[in-house]
Structures are given as C-alpha cells and as structure tokens.
Design an enzyme around this catalytic site. Sequence first.
Site, PDB file in Angstrom:
ATOM      1  CB  SER A  46      10.950  -4.399  -4.934  1.00 51.74           C
ATOM      2  OG  SER A  46      10.505  -4.243  -3.506  1.00 51.74           O
ATOM      3  CG  HIS A  65       5.568  -5.083  -3.713  1.00 48.22           C
ATOM      4  ND1 HIS A  65       5.096  -3.766  -3.733  1.00 48.22           N
ATOM      5  CD2 HIS A  65       6.785  -5.680  -3.518  1.00 48.22           C
ATOM      6  CE1 HIS A  65       6.210  -3.402  -3.198  1.00 48.22           C
ATOM      7  NE2 HIS A  65       7.816  -4.144  -3.582  1.00 48.22           N
ATOM      8  CD  GLU A  74       1.944  -1.470  -5.605  1.00 55.43           C
ATOM      9  OE1 GLU A  74       1.563  -1.156  -6.058  1.00 55.43           O
ATOM     10  OE2 GLU A  74       3.267  -1.477  -4.624  1.00 55.43           O
ATOM     11  CG  ASN A 126       8.471   1.710  -6.285  1.00 56.30           C
ATOM     12  OD1 ASN A 126       8.530   2.272  -5.199  1.00 56.30           O
ATOM     13  ND2 ASN A 126       8.749   0.064  -5.699  1.00 56.30           N
TER      14      ASN A 126
HETATM   15  P1  NAD Z   1      15.985  -9.233   3.821  1.00 57.36           P
HETATM   16  O1  NAD Z   1      17.857  -9.215   2.957  1.00 57.36           O
HETATM   17  O2  NAD Z   1      16.200  -8.248   4.894  1.00 57.36           O
HETATM   18  O3  NAD Z   1      15.696 -10.451   3.803  1.00 57.36           O
HETATM   19  C1  NAD Z   1      16.279 -11.930   2.697  1.00 57.36           C
HETATM   20  C2  NAD Z   1      15.800 -13.573   4.017  1.00 57.36           C
HETATM   21  O4  NAD Z   1      15.915 -14.191   3.030  1.00 57.36           O
HETATM   22  C3  NAD Z   1      17.229 -13.430   5.058  1.00 57.36           C
HETATM   23  O5  NAD Z   1      16.555 -13.366   5.871  1.00 57.36           O
HETATM   24  C4  NAD Z   1      17.778 -14.615   4.539  1.00 57.36           C
HETATM   25  O6  NAD Z   1      18.257 -15.330   5.215  1.00 57.36           O
HETATM   26  C5  NAD Z   1      16.543 -15.388   3.320  1.00 57.36           C
HETATM   27  N1  NAD Z   1      17.380 -15.605   2.079  1.00 57.36           N
HETATM   28  C6  NAD Z   1      18.629 -15.824   1.454  1.00 57.36           C
HETATM   29  N2  NAD Z   1      18.739 -17.272   0.837  1.00 57.36           N
HETATM   30  C7  NAD Z   1      17.962 -17.788   0.854  1.00 57.36           C
HETATM   31  C8  NAD Z   1      16.837 -18.411   0.186  1.00 57.36           C
HETATM   32  N3  NAD Z   1      17.620 -18.916  -0.706  1.00 57.36           N
HETATM   33  N4  NAD Z   1      15.671 -19.644   0.510  1.00 57.36           N
HETATM   34  C9  NAD Z   1      15.395 -18.565   1.597  1.00 57.36           C
HETATM   35  N5  NAD Z   1      15.429 -17.149   1.948  1.00 57.36           N
HETATM   36  C10 NAD Z   1      16.036 -16.849   2.148  1.00 57.36           C
HETATM   37  O7  NAD Z   1      15.660  -8.631   2.111  1.00 57.36           O
HETATM   38  P2  NAD Z   1      14.303  -8.324   2.048  1.00 57.36           P
HETATM   39  O8  NAD Z   1      14.703  -6.603   2.491  1.00 57.36           O
HETATM   40  O9  NAD Z   1      13.512  -8.550   3.454  1.00 57.36           O
HETATM   41  O10 NAD Z   1      13.823  -8.159   0.895  1.00 57.36           O
HETATM   42  C11 NAD Z   1      13.022  -9.355   0.612  1.00 57.36           C
HETATM   43  C12 NAD Z   1      12.285  -9.681  -1.288  1.00 57.36           C
HETATM   44  O11 NAD Z   1      11.215  -8.660  -0.246  1.00 57.36           O
HETATM   45  C13 NAD Z   1      13.093  -9.198  -2.374  1.00 57.36           C
HETATM   46  O12 NAD Z   1      12.579  -9.794  -2.690  1.00 57.36           O
HETATM   47  C14 NAD Z   1      12.896  -6.824  -1.910  1.00 57.36           C
HETATM   48  O13 NAD Z   1      12.457  -7.046  -3.581  1.00 57.36           O
HETATM   49  C15 NAD Z   1      11.006  -7.400  -1.326  1.00 57.36           C
HETATM   50  N6  NAD Z   1      11.034  -6.005  -0.760  1.00 57.36           N
HETATM   51  C16 NAD Z   1      11.698  -5.597  -0.142  1.00 57.36           C
HETATM   52  C17 NAD Z   1      11.391  -4.049   0.421  1.00 57.36           C
HETATM   53  C18 NAD Z   1      11.943  -3.501   1.470  1.00 57.36           C
HETATM   54  O14 NAD Z   1      11.745  -1.606   1.701  1.00 57.36           O
HETATM   55  N7  NAD Z   1      13.258  -3.844   2.280  1.00 57.36           N
HETATM   56  C19 NAD Z   1      10.113  -3.863   0.558  1.00 57.36           C
HETATM   57  C20 NAD Z   1       9.473  -4.259  -0.742  1.00 57.36           C
HETATM   58  C21 NAD Z   1       9.759  -5.621  -0.987  1.00 57.36           C
END
Ligand code: NAD
Length: 283
Positions: free
Chosen positions: A121, A142, A154, A193
């Site tokens: 993000s 995204h 996106e 955003n």
């Molecule tokens: P999260 O913390 O819920 O999930 C992250 C996952 O990655 C976990 O299951 C963790 O075990 C795993 N992980 C940790 N280290 C790892 C590694 N080295 N290799 C593989 N997996 C690993 O995070 P999230 O909210 O799902 O966000 C993940 C990505 O998505 C980020 O880049 C974030 O910016 C993006 N994102 C999040 C949202 C949101 O609303 N949460 C929206 C759009 C984009």
Amino acid sequence: MSDIKTVAVLGTGVLGSQIAFQTAYSGFDVIAYDIDDKALEAAKDRFQRLVATYKAEVPGAARGKADETLSRLTLTTDLAEAAKADLIIEAIPEILSVKQETYQKLAELAPAETIFATNSSTLLPSDLAASTGRPDRFLALHFANRVWKFNTGEVMGTPETDPAVFDQIVRFAGDIGMVPIPIHKEKAGYVLNTLLVPLLNAAMGLAGGGYAEVEDIDWTWRIATGAPMGPFQILDMIGLTTPYNILTHGPSGDPKIAAWLKENYIDKGKLGVATGEGFYKYA
Ligand code: NAD
C-alpha cells in the site's frame, strides 16, 4: 483473458487470504504461501470464514461456488512450490527489508518469465524492483480490503515494467472480478489513497480542532456529495490504527490531531467497527 493459469499468493494475512480466495473463486488454481504451519492454520480459518462471507455477500456464491473454491487452493510453507506459478502476488508485511529479502529468494527459485506483483500500500514498486531480478516483469497490483465488495485492482508499474506485462496484469485483474485501474506513472498512494487520505485527515482536523462534531461532518459529506458514507464511517471501517500511524509518521502527518485521536479513541480501545466502537457504536 491474460494467459495466466496458476497464481501464487505470498502471505495469507488479511489481504493475502482475500486475494488468494478471490482468485481461486474466479477459477484459477492458487498456491497460498506463508512462513510456518501456524500461519497456514490461521489461513485455513480465514478461508473458511471467507466461504461464509461470500455465501452471505456475493450473489450466487451460496450455490456451491464458495465451497468449491477451497478445492482450488493449496497451502504451502515451501517457497519453491509457490515459485512454480505463472504469477506471484506478494502480500507479506509492509516492511521494506522483509519484502526485499523475500523477492531475492524468489528471484532464484522462479523461472525468468514469471511475473511478480506486489500488493504493497505504501511502498513504490521502484523500491522493490531491483530485488526481483526481473524489473521488466514486476509491478504493483493493489487491492482494497474486502476484495469481493470493494473490487478495485490498481495496476502500477515502474519505468522498467514491460508495457505488455502491464497490459497482461490489467486483463488478469479483470479476470478475477476486479475493476482494473491502470495508473500511468508511479504515485505513492495510488489513486484511492491519494484521494482518501487527505479527506480523512481533513475530517479529523475539523473534529479534533473543535470546528464541528463528528456526526455533522459526516452529514455534510453525505448530503452535499451524495456519498453513501461520511469520512468517520470510513475511518471506523478501516480501523483507527492505520490512520493514526499515517498521522504520526506520514508526510501529511499532524502531531496534534494524532494526539487527539490517541487520547479520545485509541487509548480507550475504540478502534472502529472491529472492536464494536470507534467514532460510532456498533451492535
Ligand atoms: P497481515 O499482517 O494481515 O498479513 C501478513 C502475512 O504475511 C501474515 O500471514 C504473515 O504470517 C505473513 N508473512 C510474514 N512474513 C512473511 C514472509 N517473509 N514471507 C511470507 N509471508 C510472510 O498484513 P496485510 O494487512 O494482509 O498486508 C499485507 C500487504 O498488503 C501489505 O503490503 C499491505 O500494505 C497490503 N495491503 C493491506 C491492506 C489492508 O487493508 N490490510 C489493503 C491493501 C494492501
């Protein structure tokens, strides 16, 4: 159609589990990768909850389609397994070094033609391109939280991304039920955003600065623009921790408003819809 047959998703957290499920729901075979068995157990629970959510919220999903989706999802802790997919979507924690290390490992395992896409993000794809070993086949795809409902995809490359790969991922986003939003130049915050963060910050500035009440600010936005939700309803849905982090550390931060948010909401456990109360109370 995009010619992509198999997809791997790295990270099965909030967004990764949704991306994997939505992609499998759309008919693709998906390998979902996470770091250990504990994370995979959590992923199984998330997928089960998504089956229930899709049945409740996605038209037609209750007629077997949501249940069938599970048969197209494979879970693994073996990065080499994930590296066999045509497209690898990365949704691991938003920590630059963790993402760079993962791409470096993946670069050695995946064939040269495999496309890598990040769901980051706040990082720019340029921050990660060198680690992928294939900057021409790397870009951002995204998603927004709750992909089955808020279905924007996106698509944003770097100056090095091959335009044919960019177009292929635009088509793929459509193949999995997203509305593709091509972004022609790198932009922190993408489209969503770039629009949303200033709106939410302005709303908190108005309430935190004592100019108007939360409810009245939301009413103004809804009545005057026809939008279905006001900024504080959106903040409650997102959860207040991320907006707090943006106010504290982001380029458009405001320490006074951050302190107001912390004192009145975050320190009181009012984090939004997920905790039953934020700016509003939820049943
Ligand atoms: P999260 O913390 O819920 O999930 C992250 C996952 O990655 C976990 O299951 C963790 O075990 C795993 N992980 C940790 N280290 C790892 C590694 N080295 N290799 C593989 N997996 C690993 O995070 P999230 O909210 O799902 O966000 C993940 C990505 O998505 C980020 O880049 C974030 O910016 C993006 N994102 C999040 C949202 C949101 O609303 N949460 C929206 C759009 C984009």
